[in-house]
Scaffold this active site. Structure first.
Site, PDB file in Angstrom:
ATOM      1  N   THR A  11      39.301  17.087  61.694  1.00 38.01           N
ATOM      2  CA  THR A  11      39.234  18.787  61.860  1.00 38.01           C
ATOM      3  C   THR A  11      38.660  18.973  63.392  1.00 38.01           C
ATOM      4  O   THR A  11      39.221  19.922  63.939  1.00 38.01           O
ATOM      5  CB  THR A  11      38.668  19.363  60.552  1.00 38.01           C
ATOM      6  OG1 THR A  11      39.242  19.176  59.661  1.00 38.01           O
ATOM      7  CG2 THR A  11      38.244  20.926  60.940  1.00 38.01           C
ATOM      8  N   ASP A  55      44.265  12.396  60.716  1.00 36.34           N
ATOM      9  CA  ASP A  55      43.683  13.051  59.590  1.00 36.34           C
ATOM     10  C   ASP A  55      42.847  11.907  58.882  1.00 36.34           C
ATOM     11  O   ASP A  55      43.459  10.886  58.629  1.00 36.34           O
ATOM     12  CB  ASP A  55      44.575  13.875  58.683  1.00 36.34           C
ATOM     13  CG  ASP A  55      44.020  14.585  57.664  1.00 36.34           C
ATOM     14  OD1 ASP A  55      43.014  14.078  57.028  1.00 36.34           O
ATOM     15  OD2 ASP A  55      43.878  15.899  57.801  1.00 36.34           O
ATOM     16  N   CYS A 253      27.197   9.986  38.359  1.00 26.51           N
ATOM     17  CA  CYS A 253      26.047  10.948  38.758  1.00 26.51           C
ATOM     18  C   CYS A 253      25.702  10.681  40.053  1.00 26.51           C
ATOM     19  O   CYS A 253      25.323   9.686  40.668  1.00 26.51           O
ATOM     20  CB  CYS A 253      24.781  10.853  37.922  1.00 26.51           C
ATOM     21  SG  CYS A 253      24.870  10.991  36.508  1.00 26.51           S
TER      22      CYS A 253
HETATM   23  N1  ASP Z   1      41.222  16.476  56.477  1.00 25.32           N
HETATM   24  C1  ASP Z   1      40.469  16.556  57.398  1.00 25.32           C
HETATM   25  C2  ASP Z   1      40.003  15.134  57.840  1.00 25.32           C
HETATM   26  O1  ASP Z   1      39.487  14.492  56.952  1.00 25.32           O
HETATM   27  C3  ASP Z   1      39.323  17.373  57.066  1.00 25.32           C
HETATM   28  C4  ASP Z   1      37.889  17.207  58.105  1.00 25.32           C
HETATM   29  O2  ASP Z   1      38.156  16.693  59.089  1.00 25.32           O
HETATM   30  O3  ASP Z   1      37.270  18.199  57.859  1.00 25.32           O
HETATM   31  O4  ASP Z   1      40.566  14.443  58.930  1.00 25.32           O
END
Ligand code: ASP
Length: 316
Positions: A11, A55, A253
């Site tokens: 992201t 991603d 947990c």
């Molecule tokens: N789907 C994205 C990833 O893991 C989520 C992120 O980066 O926050 O590449």
């Protein structure tokens, strides 16, 4: 001070497209340039793009090795490393780097963001700047920098899917580094590791397929180490033992860990050679199994020995 930033995707470096957020070259690079022109960070920063940017949902042990290979090759050229990564599997990669790189003498800071740098109000600039500074000041080992916290690379887990403060660390544990006189890169070869979670009434006879077809089993058991005393689980464990594949257990947990033998209802695990994962995260346990299976040499000794030993503070 010279830093190498290895950008893998995620992201932090994405832009909005018709299909949703997708990685785009230039986003992270431009932010680094902006920090440099503002004087927010000093010293040389080189950027290595691990293309194709992904991603992190698409990451595999081969991708962990691609990151480790770059650090291994450039270890002596730089004072520290930053790895920008998607948050979904960031904790797996951080743990995997701890197991892969023995004898590190530099800090490796793994980071990402919950909102792309290209979006107003992103947490990416804070995480990236904190990481670049941590790469100049943290002690040797693999760390996760996120939302103002510098966390143990092999004891971190993603615990929130939307908030900026998305990661939690299990406190304690030795430093996130495998000490060694020389730098060694343990490559990952992909192995079939099945993660089997216990649940009340779950048809555990389905575990048999995993026991017959996997290279290792990772059991997610209850509380401090219990599991249903079912015929299905017992048969799967007997099959795993007869095939000489490791079976490692961790608790469902997120905190506190497990201790096999606390309850009689855990005897099925102890009596069938299951390795106690203590307070390891599931992410670290999965990466550790992939690491142990990738060891060459005497397989039984290497696998079981490395799985039982604490390699980089992954359990207390
Ligand atoms: N789907 C994205 C990833 O893991 C989520 C992120 O980066 O926050 O590449």
């Amino acid at each position: 001070m010279a830093i190498l930033l290895i950008h893998t995707g995620g992201t932090i470096g994405m832009v909005q497209t018709d299909n949703g957020f997708a990685p785009r070259k230039g986003v992270v690079e431009n932010q680094v340039k902006a920090f440099q022109s503002q004087g927010a960070v000093s010293g040389e920063i080189d950027i290595h793009l691990l293309e194709p940017l992904i991603d992190s949902a698409n990451a595999s042990p081969a991708d962990w090795s691609r990151v480790a290979d770059v650090i291994f090759e450039k270890h002596d050229t730089y004072d520290g490393f930053v790895v920008t990564h998607g948050t979904d599997t960031l904790a797996y990669t951080a743990a995997a780097l701890c197991f892969a790189l023995e004898g590190l003498t530099k800090p490796i800071i793994v980071t990402g963001a919950m909102l792309p740098l290209s979006v107003e109000g992103s947490d990416g600039d804070r995480n990236l700047l904190d990481s670049l500074l941590a790469a100049q000041s943290a002690s040797k080992g693999v760390w996760v920098q996120f939302a103002g916290q510098l966390m143990h690379g092999a004891r971190t887990r993603k615990s929130h899917s939307t908030e900026f403060d998305a990661f939690r660390v299990n406190e304690g544990g030795d430093a996130p580094v495998q000490t060694g006189a020389t730098l060694i890169n343990h490559p990952y070869n992909e192995h079939k590791v099945s993660i089997l979670a216990m649940a009340p009434g779950l048809p555990t006879d389905l575990f048999q397929y995993a026991a017959e077809n996997s290279d290792a089993l990772l059991l997610r058991v209850y509380g401090s180490g219990t599991a249903p005393e079912s015929e299905g689980l017992k048969q799967a464990l007997i099959t795993a033992k007869s095939r000489n594949i490791p079976v490692l257990a961790v608790s469902q947990c997120p905190e506190g860990g497990m201790a096999l033998g606390t309850y009689a209802a855990g005897a099925i695990l102890r009596d069938n050679g299951v390795i106690d994962g203590r307070d390891m995260t599931v992410e670290a346990a999965y990466a550790k199994l992939q690491h142990a299976l990738s060891q060459t040499g005497d397989p039984a000794r290497n696998r079981i020995g490395r799985l039982q030993d604490c390699l980089c503070g992954e359990f207390t």
